[in-house]
Design a protein around this motif. Structure first.
Motif, PDB file in Angstrom:
ATOM      1  N   MET A  29      41.526  28.708  17.119  1.00 47.51           N
ATOM      2  CA  MET A  29      40.032  28.677  16.941  1.00 47.51           C
ATOM      3  C   MET A  29      39.691  27.693  15.813  1.00 47.51           C
ATOM      4  SD  MET A  29      37.064  30.260  17.844  1.00 47.51           S
ATOM      5  CE  MET A  29      35.401  30.539  17.366  1.00 47.51           C
ATOM      6  N   ALA A  30      40.614  27.306  14.732  1.00 49.72           N
ATOM      7  CA  ALA A  30      40.257  26.371  13.989  1.00 49.72           C
ATOM      8  C   ALA A  30      40.555  25.154  14.487  1.00 49.72           C
ATOM      9  CB  ALA A  30      41.320  26.593  12.641  1.00 49.72           C
ATOM     10  N   ALA A  31      41.468  24.930  15.474  1.00 51.39           N
ATOM     11  CA  ALA A  31      41.752  23.462  15.929  1.00 51.39           C
ATOM     12  C   ALA A  31      40.486  23.267  16.821  1.00 51.39           C
ATOM     13  CB  ALA A  31      42.719  23.526  16.783  1.00 51.39           C
ATOM     14  N   LYS A  32      39.747  23.859  17.370  1.00 53.68           N
ATOM     15  CA  LYS A  32      38.494  23.731  18.245  1.00 53.68           C
ATOM     16  C   LYS A  32      37.477  23.452  17.261  1.00 53.68           C
ATOM     17  CE  LYS A  32      39.269  26.678  22.274  1.00 53.68           C
ATOM     18  NZ  LYS A  32      38.734  27.812  23.001  1.00 53.68           N
ATOM     19  N   ALA A  33      37.531  24.050  16.200  1.00 51.13           N
ATOM     20  CA  ALA A  33      36.205  23.573  15.135  1.00 51.13           C
ATOM     21  C   ALA A  33      36.431  22.379  14.407  1.00 51.13           C
ATOM     22  CB  ALA A  33      36.230  24.835  13.977  1.00 51.13           C
ATOM     23  N   ALA A  34      37.739  21.914  14.172  1.00 46.66           N
ATOM     24  CA  ALA A  34      38.139  20.720  13.602  1.00 46.66           C
ATOM     25  C   ALA A  34      37.964  19.519  14.673  1.00 46.66           C
ATOM     26  CB  ALA A  34      39.675  20.650  13.130  1.00 46.66           C
ATOM     27  N   GLN A  35      38.151  19.843  15.947  1.00 45.41           N
ATOM     28  CA  GLN A  35      38.045  18.837  16.903  1.00 45.41           C
ATOM     29  C   GLN A  35      36.599  18.492  16.983  1.00 45.41           C
ATOM     30  OE1 GLN A  35      40.322  17.085  19.141  1.00 45.41           O
ATOM     31  NE2 GLN A  35      38.460  15.977  18.850  1.00 45.41           N
ATOM     32  N   LEU A  36      35.723  19.719  17.129  1.00 46.46           N
ATOM     33  CA  LEU A  36      34.243  19.364  17.121  1.00 46.46           C
ATOM     34  C   LEU A  36      33.643  18.726  15.983  1.00 46.46           C
ATOM     35  CD1 LEU A  36      31.485  20.142  18.277  1.00 46.46           C
ATOM     36  CD2 LEU A  36      31.553  22.187  17.300  1.00 46.46           C
ATOM     37  N   ALA A  37      34.427  18.936  14.577  1.00 40.22           N
ATOM     38  CA  ALA A  37      33.995  18.177  13.714  1.00 40.22           C
ATOM     39  C   ALA A  37      34.231  16.643  13.370  1.00 40.22           C
ATOM     40  CB  ALA A  37      34.506  18.746  12.341  1.00 40.22           C
ATOM     41  N   GLN A  38      35.373  16.516  14.293  1.00 38.87           N
ATOM     42  CA  GLN A  38      35.638  14.978  14.416  1.00 38.87           C
ATOM     43  C   GLN A  38      34.800  14.409  15.386  1.00 38.87           C
ATOM     44  OE1 GLN A  38      37.701  13.050  13.014  1.00 38.87           O
ATOM     45  NE2 GLN A  38      37.375  11.383  14.078  1.00 38.87           N
ATOM     46  N   TRP A  39      34.511  15.128  16.628  1.00 40.29           N
ATOM     47  CA  TRP A  39      33.544  14.360  17.359  1.00 40.29           C
ATOM     48  C   TRP A  39      32.338  14.232  16.759  1.00 40.29           C
ATOM     49  CZ3 TRP A  39      34.921  18.428  21.394  1.00 40.29           C
ATOM     50  CH2 TRP A  39      36.206  18.427  22.375  1.00 40.29           C
ATOM     51  N   LEU A  40      31.526  15.381  16.082  1.00 39.13           N
ATOM     52  CA  LEU A  40      30.511  15.060  15.197  1.00 39.13           C
ATOM     53  C   LEU A  40      30.234  14.058  14.218  1.00 39.13           C
ATOM     54  CD1 LEU A  40      29.390  18.742  14.793  1.00 39.13           C
ATOM     55  CD2 LEU A  40      28.471  17.081  16.377  1.00 39.13           C
ATOM     56  N   LYS A  41      31.426  13.701  13.363  1.00 37.09           N
ATOM     57  CA  LYS A  41      31.661  12.594  12.646  1.00 37.09           C
ATOM     58  C   LYS A  41      31.524  11.324  13.535  1.00 37.09           C
ATOM     59  CE  LYS A  41      34.841  10.835   9.325  1.00 37.09           C
ATOM     60  NZ  LYS A  41      36.220  10.950   8.675  1.00 37.09           N
ATOM     61  N   GLU A  42      32.228  11.222  14.533  1.00 35.25           N
ATOM     62  CA  GLU A  42      32.373  10.056  15.277  1.00 35.25           C
ATOM     63  C   GLU A  42      30.616   9.602  16.057  1.00 35.25           C
ATOM     64  OE1 GLU A  42      35.323   9.302  18.178  1.00 35.25           O
ATOM     65  OE2 GLU A  42      36.670  10.899  16.944  1.00 35.25           O
ATOM     66  N   LEU A  43      30.216  10.713  16.355  1.00 38.07           N
ATOM     67  CA  LEU A  43      28.810  10.564  16.959  1.00 38.07           C
ATOM     68  C   LEU A  43      27.659  10.107  15.877  1.00 38.07           C
ATOM     69  CD1 LEU A  43      28.582  13.478  19.469  1.00 38.07           C
ATOM     70  CD2 LEU A  43      28.258  11.110  19.884  1.00 38.07           C
ATOM     71  N   GLN A  44      27.984  10.849  14.656  1.00 40.43           N
ATOM     72  CA  GLN A  44      27.131  10.453  13.445  1.00 40.43           C
ATOM     73  C   GLN A  44      26.996   9.014  13.166  1.00 40.43           C
ATOM     74  OE1 GLN A  44      25.747  12.968  11.894  1.00 40.43           O
ATOM     75  NE2 GLN A  44      24.393  11.557  10.828  1.00 40.43           N
ATOM     76  N   ASP A  45      27.809   8.160  13.599  1.00 41.04           N
ATOM     77  CA  ASP A  45      27.658   6.657  13.712  1.00 41.04           C
ATOM     78  C   ASP A  45      26.391   6.223  14.270  1.00 41.04           C
ATOM     79  OD1 ASP A  45      29.699   6.352  11.882  1.00 41.04           O
ATOM     80  OD2 ASP A  45      31.071   5.980  12.974  1.00 41.04           O
ATOM     81  N   LYS A  46      26.390   6.877  15.424  1.00 46.94           N
ATOM     82  CA  LYS A  46      25.180   6.512  16.295  1.00 46.94           C
ATOM     83  C   LYS A  46      23.808   6.950  16.088  1.00 46.94           C
ATOM     84  CE  LYS A  46      28.687   5.830  20.055  1.00 46.94           C
ATOM     85  NZ  LYS A  46      28.568   4.402  20.135  1.00 46.94           N
ATOM     86  N   VAL A  47      23.672   7.977  14.991  1.00 51.23           N
ATOM     87  CA  VAL A  47      22.517   8.541  14.805  1.00 51.23           C
ATOM     88  C   VAL A  47      21.459   7.460  13.946  1.00 51.23           C
ATOM     89  CG1 VAL A  47      21.478  10.438  13.522  1.00 51.23           C
ATOM     90  CG2 VAL A  47      23.338  10.856  14.682  1.00 51.23           C
ATOM     91  N   ASN A  48      20.408   7.545  14.311  1.00 53.77           N
ATOM     92  CA  ASN A  48      19.741   6.308  13.502  1.00 53.77           C
ATOM     93  C   ASN A  48      19.197   6.685  12.298  1.00 53.77           C
ATOM     94  OD1 ASN A  48      17.209   7.842  14.339  1.00 53.77           O
ATOM     95  ND2 ASN A  48      16.745   6.402  15.930  1.00 53.77           N
ATOM     96  N   ALA A  49      18.364   5.928  11.366  1.00 59.90           N
ATOM     97  CA  ALA A  49      17.969   6.512  10.152  1.00 59.90           C
ATOM     98  C   ALA A  49      16.793   7.412  10.222  1.00 59.90           C
ATOM     99  CB  ALA A  49      17.241   5.183   9.529  1.00 59.90           C
TER     100      ALA A  49
END
Length: 77
Positions: free
Chosen positions: A1-21
């Motif tokens: 479960m921790a691995a899934k949460a860590a993976q989700l956190a990584q994906w969200l971090k990568e997507l955050q670069d595409k979030v505008n102001a």
């Protein structure tokens, strides 16, 4: 479960670069990311849920490619 949460956190971090102001992200950017990472539908659902919970609004843009223009003959009368 921790691995899934860590993976989700990584994906969200990568997507955050595409979030505008304004705190928005384009739906097309999410779809492209999904294809790049080969996310399953369940993983994609988790991404959408996490974005929503984080207050990120998803912007659905229409490019007009699939849009049909409806006109009524009544308007001509």
């Amino acid at each position: 479960m921790a691995a899934k949460a860590a993976q989700l956190a990584q994906w969200l971090k990568e997507l955050q670069d595409k979030v505008n102001a304004d705190g928005n992200i384009k739906y097309d950017d999410i779809l492209l990311f999904t294809k790049e990472k080969s996310l399953t539908s369940k993983q994609l659902d988790s991404v959408f849920k996490a974005l929503h919970e984080g207050g990120v609004e998803i912007i659905y843009e229409e490019d007009g490619k699939d849009c049909l223009l409806y006109t009524s003959d009544a308007a001509d009368e």
